[in-house]
Design an enzyme around this catalytic site. Sequence first.
Site, PDB file in Angstrom:
ATOM      1  N   HIS A 156       0.869  -1.230   0.139  1.00 47.93           N
ATOM      2  CA  HIS A 156       0.012  -0.008   0.077  1.00 47.93           C
ATOM      3  C   HIS A 156       0.767   1.420   0.021  1.00 47.93           C
ATOM      4  CE1 HIS A 156      -3.355   2.444   1.354  1.00 47.93           C
ATOM      5  NE2 HIS A 156      -2.529   3.123   1.813  1.00 47.93           N
ATOM      6  N   HIS A 181       1.888   4.519  -2.855  1.00 47.70           N
ATOM      7  CA  HIS A 181       2.006   6.077  -2.601  1.00 47.70           C
ATOM      8  C   HIS A 181       3.204   6.726  -2.986  1.00 47.70           C
ATOM      9  CE1 HIS A 181      -1.806   6.575  -0.194  1.00 47.70           C
ATOM     10  NE2 HIS A 181      -1.532   5.823   0.782  1.00 47.70           N
ATOM     11  N   HIS A 200      -5.153   7.341  -2.262  1.00 51.64           N
ATOM     12  CA  HIS A 200      -6.536   6.258  -1.666  1.00 51.64           C
ATOM     13  C   HIS A 200      -7.193   5.948  -2.799  1.00 51.64           C
ATOM     14  CE1 HIS A 200      -4.974   6.944   2.517  1.00 51.64           C
ATOM     15  NE2 HIS A 200      -4.375   5.859   2.203  1.00 51.64           N
TER      16      HIS A 200
END
Lengths: 442, 90
Positions: A131, A135, A141
């Site tokens: 995750h 970024h 998101h």
Amino acid sequence: YALSGLKWHKTDLTWSVHSYPSPSLSPGLPDNLVNSILTHAFKAWSDVAPLSFHQLPSDSRGAAAEGDIRVSFSRLYHDDGYPFDGQGGTLAHAFYPGMQEVAGDTHFDDHEIWSYGGGSINTDLFTVAVHEFGHALGLSHSSSDPSIMRPYYQGPVGDIPNFRLALDDRLAIQQLYGVKDGRPPGGDDPDLPRLPSPPPARPTQLSDPSFDDRCQGGFDAVANIRGEVFFFKGAYFWRIKQDGSLVSLNPAQIKNFWIGLPPGTNKIDAVYERKSDNKIIFFIGSQYWVFKDTVAMSGYPRPLSEWGMRTKSGVLVDKVEAAFVWAHNGKTYLFSGGEFWRFDESREGEQVTRQREEGYPRNTNLWAGVPSHIDDIISWVEGDAYFFKDNLYWVLKNGGLHQDVVTPKSIAVDWLRCPALPASPTAANPRNPKECKCDLSG
Amino acid sequence: SAVPDQYSRAVDWLSRYGYLPPPDPRTSKLQTKEGIEKAIRVMQRFGGVQETGLLDSETLKLMSTPRCSLPDIDGSEDMLRKRRRRRKKR
């Protein structure tokens, strides 16, 4: 998926680890296993986009080399302006790509119990790393399900070697860097991430003119709250800042600002800010509410009868017309039906005790020079008491109760920025309307 | 309904993750009820729970779920302005 609007303008990226999870909290994760998990997390992205990641080795003294993406395990405040919060809560964060020194840096909260495919109280490092690296590569998101870029941790994604990114994540990374087989990244215009369609145009909604009557006076309640004066009328209020300027010429809806009053509230009888704890008290009919800032406290409304106000004839008061704290003595005064009561609201620890003082009620004509049935009262500027009724206000100087002449002034002109009306005869003495008054010109 | 303490914490949470604009120093920390309800709805839609606009148990549970500390909505006016300026410079 959602893109941050930032990307790396190269496809060979380097990474380094600057600190590892504390062995005391995450004993099952030796440094070499952390390296391996992070390598696999990067691989999840390089499997679907033409990206390559190379870990930079530590130097001879064990210090990690610099790199595009610097990974560290940190606690609480760690000099990036985004402190962690202990176990649970926030788990990790990463900085989007760019030219800044921190671009791409990925920080994990070292208060978490990091694990590999772990149980319920542990946090799976691989899942969080995939995750966060998303970024660090430019993804924001996503609300899609399934997507590794959903903001909430939902447990381990499963077996590391067999992990594959969901379609949403694949499309996102390929939009930025292209697909693995060498097709140009992002289709025809690689540097322009897709943007959502703009919302349809909305006409400006003007406020209801029927409520734009601030210049007509007749306010239900007036209160000095945190040094600002609030004029309540119907379901609306106007707010005057400490410097005397209006926050807006248009009124605000009471229900949108003061949260916890009953739906459909369209008249407030009186409001004041309690001196001892700065709570704000609202009176509506035979009930009262205590607010902490703009939200009503639980347990309210409560009956006005708790205040124990009885008229001289012994009738329980069921409505408050005005309420204020007189700065002159710090006491709370409540007015109703031509009488007033005085209360001592002292603070003992966290509790405020309310004591009705002896010798009350008294007749409001003790406040000489002002009308008997006022709309509301405030203390303002050096402790003077301001009495409001209709579109006029009277000022009793600090501590003064019996002042010979109190000349009323215009609320509209002085408080609510309304134009002055053409000169009119001097306002009558409210107690003695037929009394003759002379002024310099008459 | 949520007790006031939960309410303040929820407002803080919504601000931190980009659903509410940062507090305006001129108006202190006061937000409108409609603004907060709208923010809760967006948060609920984003998180895949029922859109009620209320701090119901499902919403409070989602707010207490461990998560990434980056905001979900980073399209604030301020950021957009900065981004546009950066693009213009390029």
